[in-house]
Design a protein around this motif. Structure first.
Motif, mmCIF file in Angstrom:
data_model
loop_
_atom_site.group_PDB
_atom_site.id
_atom_site.type_symbol
_atom_site.label_atom_id
_atom_site.label_comp_id
_atom_site.label_asym_id
_atom_site.label_seq_id
_atom_site.Cartn_x
_atom_site.Cartn_y
_atom_site.Cartn_z
ATOM 1 N N ARG A 1 88.911 -5.645 43.684
ATOM 2 C CA ARG A 1 89.939 -6.863 42.419
ATOM 3 C C ARG A 1 91.270 -5.753 42.533
ATOM 4 N NH1 ARG A 1 85.164 -7.614 40.042
ATOM 5 N NH2 ARG A 1 84.287 -5.194 39.750
ATOM 6 N N LEU A 2 90.749 -3.940 42.705
ATOM 7 C CA LEU A 2 92.713 -3.383 42.465
ATOM 8 C C LEU A 2 93.277 -3.919 44.071
ATOM 9 C CD1 LEU A 2 93.476 -1.085 41.345
ATOM 10 C CD2 LEU A 2 92.573 0.478 42.663
ATOM 11 N N ALA A 3 92.736 -4.005 44.702
ATOM 12 C CA ALA A 3 93.682 -4.393 46.145
ATOM 13 C C ALA A 3 94.138 -6.125 45.785
ATOM 14 C CB ALA A 3 93.041 -4.665 47.527
ATOM 15 N N VAL A 4 93.274 -7.304 45.354
ATOM 16 C CA VAL A 4 94.094 -8.099 44.978
ATOM 17 C C VAL A 4 95.070 -7.733 44.193
ATOM 18 C CG1 VAL A 4 93.765 -10.436 43.943
ATOM 19 C CG2 VAL A 4 91.727 -9.558 45.759
ATOM 20 N N ALA B 1 103.355 -4.871 47.029
ATOM 21 C CA ALA B 1 102.536 -4.509 47.965
ATOM 22 C C ALA B 1 101.582 -4.298 49.171
ATOM 23 C CB ALA B 1 101.281 -2.910 47.068
ATOM 24 N N SER B 2 102.190 -4.314 50.238
ATOM 25 C CA SER B 2 102.495 -4.731 52.014
ATOM 26 C C SER B 2 100.329 -4.683 52.088
ATOM 27 C CB SER B 2 102.621 -3.336 52.042
ATOM 28 O OG SER B 2 101.890 -3.726 53.726
ATOM 29 N N GLN B 3 99.949 -5.586 51.811
ATOM 30 C CA GLN B 3 98.732 -5.872 53.183
ATOM 31 C C GLN B 3 97.864 -5.139 53.708
ATOM 32 O OE1 GLN B 3 97.710 -10.269 53.600
ATOM 33 N NE2 GLN B 3 97.557 -10.907 51.091
ATOM 34 N N ARG B 4 98.570 -4.779 54.412
ATOM 35 C CA ARG B 4 98.926 -3.641 55.864
ATOM 36 C C ARG B 4 98.449 -2.334 55.232
ATOM 37 N NH1 ARG B 4 99.712 -4.029 61.079
ATOM 38 N NH2 ARG B 4 101.599 -5.994 60.910
ATOM 39 N N ALA B 5 99.411 -2.019 54.109
ATOM 40 C CA ALA B 5 98.802 -0.699 53.914
ATOM 41 C C ALA B 5 98.161 -0.547 52.611
ATOM 42 C CB ALA B 5 100.462 -0.300 52.884
ATOM 43 N N ILE B 6 97.508 -1.789 51.978
ATOM 44 C CA ILE B 6 96.203 -1.232 51.267
ATOM 45 C C ILE B 6 94.937 -1.724 52.125
ATOM 46 C CG2 ILE B 6 94.835 -2.839 49.684
ATOM 47 C CD1 ILE B 6 97.533 -4.130 48.940
ATOM 48 N N ALA B 7 95.060 -2.815 52.956
ATOM 49 C CA ALA B 7 93.877 -2.356 53.689
ATOM 50 C C ALA B 7 93.696 -1.215 54.422
ATOM 51 C CB ALA B 7 94.026 -3.498 55.038
ATOM 52 N N ALA B 8 94.770 -0.473 55.511
ATOM 53 C CA ALA B 8 94.674 0.825 55.791
ATOM 54 C C ALA B 8 94.226 1.940 54.937
ATOM 55 C CB ALA B 8 95.838 1.526 56.546
ATOM 56 N N ALA B 9 94.827 2.059 53.526
ATOM 57 C CA ALA B 9 94.575 3.296 52.716
ATOM 58 C C ALA B 9 92.714 2.590 51.880
ATOM 59 C CB ALA B 9 95.457 2.906 51.492
ATOM 60 N N ALA C 1 90.004 -12.977 49.874
ATOM 61 C CA ALA C 1 89.930 -12.930 48.623
ATOM 62 C C ALA C 1 91.120 -13.171 47.759
ATOM 63 C CB ALA C 1 89.902 -10.797 48.343
ATOM 64 N N VAL C 2 92.732 -12.631 48.033
ATOM 65 C CA VAL C 2 94.151 -12.711 47.553
ATOM 66 C C VAL C 2 93.906 -14.362 47.564
ATOM 67 C CG1 VAL C 2 95.742 -13.211 47.452
ATOM 68 C CG2 VAL C 2 94.755 -10.996 48.324
ATOM 69 N N PRO D 1 84.680 -22.462 40.988
ATOM 70 C CA PRO D 1 84.024 -21.462 40.130
ATOM 71 C C PRO D 1 82.775 -20.712 40.553
ATOM 72 C CG PRO D 1 84.708 -23.737 39.736
ATOM 73 C CD PRO D 1 85.140 -23.161 40.677
ATOM 74 N N GLY D 2 81.922 -19.916 39.817
ATOM 75 C CA GLY D 2 80.650 -18.871 40.507
ATOM 76 C C GLY D 2 81.658 -18.100 42.034
ATOM 77 N N VAL D 3 82.433 -18.410 42.341
ATOM 78 C CA VAL D 3 83.374 -17.325 43.563
ATOM 79 C C VAL D 3 83.734 -16.106 42.656
ATOM 80 C CG1 VAL D 3 84.306 -16.811 45.672
ATOM 81 C CG2 VAL D 3 83.365 -19.322 44.551
ATOM 82 N N SER D 4 83.284 -14.842 42.667
ATOM 83 C CA SER D 4 84.436 -13.611 42.231
ATOM 84 C C SER D 4 85.574 -13.339 43.702
ATOM 85 C CB SER D 4 83.506 -12.729 42.215
ATOM 86 O OG SER D 4 83.145 -11.774 44.021
ATOM 87 N N GLY D 5 85.822 -12.470 42.528
ATOM 88 C CA GLY D 5 87.505 -11.505 43.527
ATOM 89 C C GLY D 5 86.913 -11.318 45.074
ATOM 90 N N SER D 6 85.878 -11.129 45.055
ATOM 91 C CA SER D 6 85.679 -10.136 46.344
ATOM 92 C C SER D 6 85.532 -10.990 47.649
ATOM 93 C CB SER D 6 84.564 -8.803 45.292
ATOM 94 O OG SER D 6 82.975 -9.760 45.299
ATOM 95 N N GLY D 7 85.215 -12.396 46.567
ATOM 96 C CA GLY D 7 84.113 -13.376 47.846
ATOM 97 C C GLY D 7 83.119 -14.080 47.447
ATOM 98 N N HIS D 8 81.854 -13.319 46.792
ATOM 99 C CA HIS D 8 81.018 -13.056 46.746
ATOM 100 C C HIS D 8 79.915 -13.957 45.363
ATOM 101 C CE1 HIS D 8 80.303 -9.433 48.825
ATOM 102 N NE2 HIS D 8 80.719 -8.740 48.146
#
Length: 254
Positions: free
Chosen positions: A184-187, A194-202, A213-214, A222-229
């Motif tokens: 959720r924080l990354a999204v 922010a850069s997705q490359r930098a987010i994934a690396a950090a 997820a973005v 419906p029924g799917v969380s922001g993390s894809g679960h």
């Protein structure tokens, strides 16, 4: 006399590369660089920058490699090279050149300068895959690019190029124990520019999952969380079907 990035009439050779008068780039084979990047033939380049017509547009290292390769060929077939040397008559070739032939060669040279061939043909216009603008690549070297990098294109691309701040990196690392919170924080950081490359690396996460997820955050399902679960109750309801949701016991209504 200064000439672009070099000196007029002088070819800057450091042994490995040559300096391009047009852009300042160093290349081992300047004739190929001039053709693909500046749409100029070797003859046009020599004429524009005051180089003699016989000036090679390759570096000393390339010429040495070519000379070594020629010597190896001679060593492999010495008899053939001996026959070639015996048959050569340079002065006969000079005597055979008439004034009419020389004038014809001059006219042919002028024609090649006026119509240099495929390297200088106008490039085809195309549609940018990002912003939809019709544009033409400025040089032949960019003929395979799919984006125009215009103002609208840069505006659409810009929000995903901001580097992460130190506090944002620390927040991603603190949330590493909770995958859902971290996603959720990354999204949220991605949406803030922010850069997705930098987010994934950090965060130590997969960029493909982050992009997914973005996309889900922008197109909620419906029924799917922001993390894809998908929640366990939603998975059970999906297996039972819409009719079973009205019956707590899960009996069939067939």
């Amino acid at each position: 006399m200064p000439d672009g990035y070099g000196v007029y009439g002088v070819l800057d050779d450091d042994g490995e590369t040559l300096l391009c008068h047009e852009c300042g780039v160093r290349a081992a084979a300047l004739h190929r660089h001039a053709s693909f990047v500046h749409a100029m033939t070797a003859e046009q380049y020599r004429t524009a920058h005051g180089l003699r017509r016989t000036q090679p547009l390759v570096s000393t290292a390339v010429r040495n490699k070519q000379r070594a390769a020629a010597l190896r060929r001679m060593e492999r077939n010495p008899a053939g090279w001996a026959r070639l040397e015996a048959a050569r008559d340079p002065w006969a070739a000079v005597d055979a050149r008439t004034p009419e032939e020389l004038r014809g060669n001059a006219a042919s040279h002028a024609g090649r300068l006026a119509h240099p061939g495929p390297a200088a043909k106008p490039l085809k216009a195309r549609v940018c895959v990002r912003c939809g603008t019709t544009w033409t690549p400025p040089t032949p070297a960019q003929r395979r690019r799919r984006t125009c990098d215009g103002e609208e294109c840069a505006r659409m691309q810009g929000p995903y190029r901001r580097p992460l701040a130190a506090d944002e990196i620390a927040a991603l690392r603190d949330a590493s124990a909770d995958p859902d919170e971290r996603m959720r924080l990354a999204v949220a950081l991605t949406e803030s520019g922010a850069s997705q490359r930098a987010i994934a690396a950090a965060a130590g996460m997969d960029r493909v999952r982050l992009r997914k997820a973005v996309w889900q955050a922008r197109n909620p399902v419906p029924g799917v969380s922001g993390s894809g679960h998908v929640a366990a109750g939603d998975r059970a309801a999906a297996r039972r079907g819409p009719a079973a949701e009205d019956d707590p016991a899960g009996r069939s209504h067939g």
